[in-house]
Write a protein that holds these residues in place. Structure first.
Motif, short mmCIF file in Angstrom:
data_model
loop_
_atom_site.label_atom_id
_atom_site.label_comp_id
_atom_site.label_asym_id
_atom_site.label_seq_id
_atom_site.Cartn_x
_atom_site.Cartn_y
_atom_site.Cartn_z
N ASN A 1 0.82 -1.22 0.00
CA ASN A 1 0.00 0.00 0.00
C ASN A 1 0.85 1.26 0.00
OD1 ASN A 1 -2.40 -1.41 -0.05
ND2 ASN A 1 -2.62 -1.43 2.17
N GLN A 2 2.11 1.16 0.37
CA GLN A 2 2.99 2.32 0.40
C GLN A 2 3.80 2.49 -0.87
OE1 GLN A 2 5.31 2.20 3.99
NE2 GLN A 2 3.50 1.94 5.27
N GLY A 3 3.80 1.47 -1.72
CA GLY A 3 4.60 1.53 -2.92
C GLY A 3 3.76 1.82 -4.15
N PRO A 4 4.43 2.08 -5.26
CA PRO A 4 3.71 2.42 -6.49
C PRO A 4 3.01 1.22 -7.12
CG PRO A 4 6.06 2.33 -6.89
CD PRO A 4 5.87 2.15 -5.41
N GLU A 5 3.53 0.03 -6.89
CA GLU A 5 2.93 -1.16 -7.49
C GLU A 5 3.09 -2.34 -6.53
OE1 GLU A 5 6.43 -2.97 -10.22
OE2 GLU A 5 5.59 -1.07 -10.89
N PRO A 6 2.14 -3.25 -6.52
CA PRO A 6 2.25 -4.40 -5.63
C PRO A 6 3.34 -5.36 -6.09
CG PRO A 6 0.29 -4.58 -6.97
CD PRO A 6 0.90 -3.24 -7.26
N SER A 7 3.94 -6.01 -5.16
CA SER A 7 4.97 -7.00 -5.46
C SER A 7 4.33 -8.26 -6.02
CB SER A 7 5.74 -7.33 -4.18
OG SER A 7 6.47 -8.52 -4.32
N PRO A 8 4.99 -8.94 -6.94
CA PRO A 8 4.50 -10.24 -7.40
C PRO A 8 4.41 -11.24 -6.25
CG PRO A 8 6.23 -9.44 -8.87
CD PRO A 8 6.17 -8.50 -7.70
N ALA A 9 5.13 -10.98 -5.19
CA ALA A 9 5.07 -11.87 -4.02
C ALA A 9 3.67 -11.88 -3.42
CB ALA A 9 6.10 -11.44 -2.98
N CYS A 10 2.95 -10.78 -3.54
CA CYS A 10 1.60 -10.70 -2.97
C CYS A 10 0.66 -11.72 -3.60
CB CYS A 10 1.03 -9.30 -3.13
SG CYS A 10 1.84 -8.08 -2.07
N SER A 11 0.76 -11.89 -4.92
CA SER A 11 -0.13 -12.87 -5.56
C SER A 11 0.30 -14.30 -5.22
CB SER A 11 -0.17 -12.65 -7.07
OG SER A 11 1.10 -12.84 -7.64
N ALA A 12 1.60 -14.56 -5.18
CA ALA A 12 2.07 -15.89 -4.79
C ALA A 12 1.67 -16.20 -3.35
CB ALA A 12 3.59 -15.98 -4.95
N LEU A 13 1.75 -15.21 -2.51
CA LEU A 13 1.36 -15.37 -1.11
C LEU A 13 -0.13 -15.63 -0.98
CD1 LEU A 13 1.97 -15.25 1.91
CD2 LEU A 13 1.92 -12.77 1.75
N SER A 14 -0.93 -14.91 -1.73
CA SER A 14 -2.38 -15.12 -1.70
C SER A 14 -2.75 -16.52 -2.17
CB SER A 14 -3.09 -14.09 -2.56
OG SER A 14 -2.95 -12.81 -1.99
N GLU A 15 -2.08 -17.00 -3.20
CA GLU A 15 -2.34 -18.34 -3.71
C GLU A 15 -2.01 -19.41 -2.67
OE1 GLU A 15 -0.44 -19.11 -7.47
OE2 GLU A 15 -1.16 -17.21 -8.29
N LEU A 16 -0.86 -19.27 -2.03
CA LEU A 16 -0.45 -20.27 -1.04
C LEU A 16 -1.34 -20.20 0.20
CD1 LEU A 16 1.46 -22.54 -0.39
CD2 LEU A 16 3.10 -20.86 0.47
N ALA A 17 -1.71 -19.01 0.63
CA ALA A 17 -2.61 -18.86 1.77
C ALA A 17 -3.98 -19.46 1.45
CB ALA A 17 -2.73 -17.39 2.16
#
Length: 112
Positions: free
Chosen positions: A54-70
């Motif tokens: 939320n503080q950066g200009p674009e979300p990290s690809p790690a966010c989608s990988a993390l969401s998938e694993l969660a």
């Protein structure tokens, strides 16, 4: 295994003295409230990653990988992990964590 993860006491409080693999999987992998479970750790990591994103200009690809694993962990029951192959499930979780770590490094820590 429960003792090495400091989970034996929590296991016994919930399930008693009888050790069953499905209950061990529930405590160590799937419990959203046990601080040493994989699901709990991924949920906390997701909260932290969302704050950073939320503080950066674009979300990290790690966010989608993390969401998938969660999502994988939150949708499974111990019997499903056993039936589909516990070893394969553990490898999937391990590979997912490694991919998340790699993406976090590439996006936030690597200097070119």
């Amino acid at each position: 295994m429960l003792r090495s993860a400091s989970a034996l006491e929590a296991y016994r409080k919930r399930y008693g003295n009888s050790i069953r693999i499905s209950n061990v999987i529930d405590v160590l992998l799937l419990d959203p409230a046990f601080p040493r479970s994989a699901r709990y750790s991924l949920d906390r990591l997701r909260v932290s990653m969302e704050r950073i994103a939320n503080q950066g200009p674009e979300p990290s690809p790690a966010c989608s990988a993390l969401s998938e694993l969660a999502a994988f962990l939150s949708s499974k029951k111990p019997a499903e992990l056993i039936k589909s192959g516990l070893h394969q499930s553990l490898l999937h979780i391990q590979d997912g964590c490694a991919a998340i770590g790699d993406e976090v490094f590439r996006h936030y820590l690597k200097s070119d």
